[in-house]
Write a protein that holds these residues in place. Structure first.
Motif, PDB file in Angstrom:
ATOM      1  N   ALA A 147      -4.583 -31.825  31.231  1.00 21.66           N
ATOM      2  CA  ALA A 147      -4.760 -32.806  30.572  1.00 21.66           C
ATOM      3  C   ALA A 147      -4.397 -33.499  31.237  1.00 21.66           C
ATOM      4  O   ALA A 147      -4.729 -34.540  32.297  1.00 21.66           O
ATOM      5  CB  ALA A 147      -5.411 -33.459  29.326  1.00 21.66           C
ATOM      6  N   GLY A 148      -2.808 -33.206  31.390  1.00 27.13           N
ATOM      7  CA  GLY A 148      -2.410 -34.361  32.542  1.00 27.13           C
ATOM      8  C   GLY A 148      -2.420 -34.213  33.783  1.00 27.13           C
ATOM      9  O   GLY A 148      -2.210 -34.893  34.685  1.00 27.13           O
ATOM     10  N   ALA A 149      -2.758 -32.902  34.480  1.00 32.56           N
ATOM     11  CA  ALA A 149      -3.137 -32.949  35.650  1.00 32.56           C
ATOM     12  C   ALA A 149      -4.583 -33.216  36.180  1.00 32.56           C
ATOM     13  O   ALA A 149      -5.345 -33.512  36.921  1.00 32.56           O
ATOM     14  CB  ALA A 149      -4.029 -31.528  35.838  1.00 32.56           C
ATOM     15  N   MET A 150      -5.602 -33.764  35.121  1.00 30.71           N
ATOM     16  CA  MET A 150      -6.928 -33.988  35.169  1.00 30.71           C
ATOM     17  C   MET A 150      -7.143 -35.247  33.988  1.00 30.71           C
ATOM     18  O   MET A 150      -6.961 -34.838  32.885  1.00 30.71           O
ATOM     19  CB  MET A 150      -7.951 -32.759  34.552  1.00 30.71           C
ATOM     20  N   PRO A 151      -7.151 -36.390  34.634  1.00 27.15           N
ATOM     21  CA  PRO A 151      -7.374 -37.749  33.871  1.00 27.15           C
ATOM     22  C   PRO A 151      -8.518 -37.753  33.240  1.00 27.15           C
ATOM     23  O   PRO A 151      -9.006 -37.784  31.745  1.00 27.15           O
ATOM     24  CB  PRO A 151      -7.645 -38.840  34.787  1.00 27.15           C
TER      25      PRO A 151
END
Length: 205
Positions: A147-151
């Motif tokens: 989730a941190g890498a894919m908004p």
């Protein structure tokens, strides 16, 4: 009888007595193809051999892909009617993008289907602890790393975020009430089938 159908629908829409309205249409399967009309044969390919003759009897053009001039005119007129609204929406959208370039970039990535590469996602997931742990715990950590890498990455659960541990921490709940917002990334699915249908229809995030 398209006119009768239209009139029935309009009458139902105009009925404001607070009660639901049911329109019952008594139909005949395969009508117009006398050889199979009213039989279950009309449900399959049995009537294919009679299509050309049936079209002729119904007064339909021989061209099976015929689109009438009235149809073209209807959609052209409809396009003109909607153009002003579309232009207004486009202007609003352009103004929003100019005022919110970071969010606009994220949205455009979603529209374009742009996502991190496999290597980039693996790089975003640190090594887990060496000691044994429940897969749900490991999964929770990985989900949040992704989730941190894919908004635009979201999570969803039918009231089981707590036990499934697939909640995106700090991302908020998706919705319009009870402290939720349209920016939330955790969805509560009361009906999994409904949620799946929403995604298939193109759920705007």
């Amino acid at each position: 009888d398209l006119k009768a159908i239209y009139e029935a629908v309009e009458e139902a829409k105009a009925n404001d007595n607070g009660k639901p309205t049911m329109i019952i249409a008594k139909t005949e399967i395969g009508r117009g193809i006398d050889e199979v009309a009213g039989t279950n044969a009309a449900h399959g390919e049995a009537g294919v051999a009679y299509v050309d003759e049936a079209r002729k009897n119904l007064g339909l053009p021989a061209d099976k892909w015929h689109v009438s001039d009235d149809t073209y005119k209807f959609f052209a007129d409809r396009k003109s009617t909607l153009q002003a609204g579309y232009d207004s929406w486009t202007a609003t959208y352009d103004a929003w993008k100019a005022a919110n370039p970071d969010k606009a970039a994220i949205l455009q990535d979603g529209i374009d289907g742009k996502t991190p590469s496999e290597a980039e996602l693996f790089a975003a997931i640190p090594a887990g602890p060496e000691k044994a742990e429940a897969t749900r715990v490991s999964g929770s950590a990985i989900i949040n790393d992704i989730a941190g890498a894919m908004p635009l990455y979201i999570s969803g659960s039918a009231d089981l975020h707590g036990s499934n541990k697939n909640y995106i921490k700090g991302a908020g709940d998706f919705g319009a009430d009870f402290g939720k917002s349209r920016a939330g990334r955790a969805e509560s699915w009361r009906l999994l089938v409904l949620a799946s249908r929403c995604f298939l229809e193109g759920l705007p995030l």
